[in-house]
Design a protein around this motif. Structure first.
Motif, short mmCIF file in Angstrom:
data_model
loop_
_atom_site.label_atom_id
_atom_site.label_comp_id
_atom_site.label_asym_id
_atom_site.label_seq_id
_atom_site.Cartn_x
_atom_site.Cartn_y
_atom_site.Cartn_z
N LEU A 23 40.68 21.11 15.10
CA LEU A 23 42.21 20.62 14.24
C LEU A 23 42.04 21.91 13.53
CD1 LEU A 23 42.72 16.78 14.02
CD2 LEU A 23 43.59 18.26 15.58
N GLU A 24 41.24 22.06 12.53
CA GLU A 24 41.29 23.16 11.99
C GLU A 24 41.04 24.76 12.30
OE1 GLU A 24 37.62 22.07 9.18
OE2 GLU A 24 39.34 21.29 7.49
N SER A 25 40.45 24.96 13.48
CA SER A 25 40.74 26.43 13.96
C SER A 25 42.49 26.24 14.89
CB SER A 25 40.11 26.00 15.19
OG SER A 25 40.19 25.62 16.58
N GLU A 26 42.78 24.94 14.50
CA GLU A 26 44.84 25.75 15.57
C GLU A 26 45.38 25.49 13.87
OE1 GLU A 26 45.41 25.84 17.95
OE2 GLU A 26 43.50 25.97 18.86
N GLY A 27 44.77 25.60 12.86
CA GLY A 27 46.16 25.88 11.34
C GLY A 27 46.05 24.44 10.65
N ILE A 28 45.77 23.08 11.26
CA ILE A 28 46.19 21.48 10.91
C ILE A 28 45.15 21.53 10.29
CG2 ILE A 28 46.04 19.59 11.45
CD1 ILE A 28 46.82 20.17 14.77
N PRO A 29 45.46 21.08 8.38
CA PRO A 29 44.80 20.83 7.49
C PRO A 29 43.40 19.30 8.04
CG PRO A 29 46.78 21.05 6.77
CD PRO A 29 46.59 21.08 7.98
N ALA A 30 42.92 19.03 7.67
CA ALA A 30 42.35 17.55 8.08
C ALA A 30 40.90 17.55 7.40
CB ALA A 30 41.40 17.71 9.76
N HIS A 31 41.08 16.14 7.08
CA HIS A 31 39.90 15.19 6.12
C HIS A 31 38.90 14.38 6.63
CE1 HIS A 31 41.65 17.38 2.80
NE2 HIS A 31 42.63 16.84 3.55
N ILE A 32 38.31 14.02 6.62
CA ILE A 32 36.75 12.97 7.50
C ILE A 32 37.10 11.87 5.95
CG2 ILE A 32 34.81 12.32 8.32
CD1 ILE A 32 34.73 15.24 9.11
#
Length: 133
Positions: A23-32
């Motif tokens: 997701l981050e490689s596509e510019g979408i911020p993500a959290h676990i």
């Protein structure tokens, strides 16, 4: 401030981190969430709902679409080896073969100790060509 939503749940933190990186490689911020809890006590994974992957609400649809993509065929094509061809007849029917294994085994049975004179290599099943490796 944006509201975060769960886009996916995983049993193992490694899987969640791979998805987060995608997701981050596509510019979408993500959290676990719950990654460390599951690392410390993996038996709790199902009880707490697994390792959860969160994204901002406005990215939910795009994130789910990215996570649903299957790249298995691309990976298989990238690492697919070309079949080896026979040097004499150009056949693709070449296998790994150990030449002299049967006589070596018989000598071991008869004499009681091994005489290893066999050779590892490739053999063409069509013309019998053998190449030592």
């Amino acid at each position: 401030m944006s509201k975060f939503v769960v886009v996916s749940k995983y049993s193992f933190p490694l899987d969640a981190n791979i998805a987060k990186a995608s997701l981050e490689s596509e510019g979408i911020p993500a959290h676990i969430a719950d990654e460390h809890t599951v690392n410390m006590q993996w038996l709790y994974s199902n009880a707490i709902g697994g390792v959860r992957l969160f994204v901002p609400e406005e990215f939910e649809t795009e994130a789910k679409a990215i996570l649903d993509m299957n790249f298995s065929e691309d990976v298989n094509l990238a690492f697919k080896e070309k079949p080896e061809q026979c040097a004499q007849c150009s056949s693709g029917n070449v296998i790994n073969y150990t030449k002299g294994k049967k006589p070596a085994f018989l000598l071991f049975i008869l004499l009681g100790f091994p005489l290893f004179f066999y050779k590892h290599g490739k053999k063409c099943m069509d013309c019998g060509w053998f190449k030592e490796t």
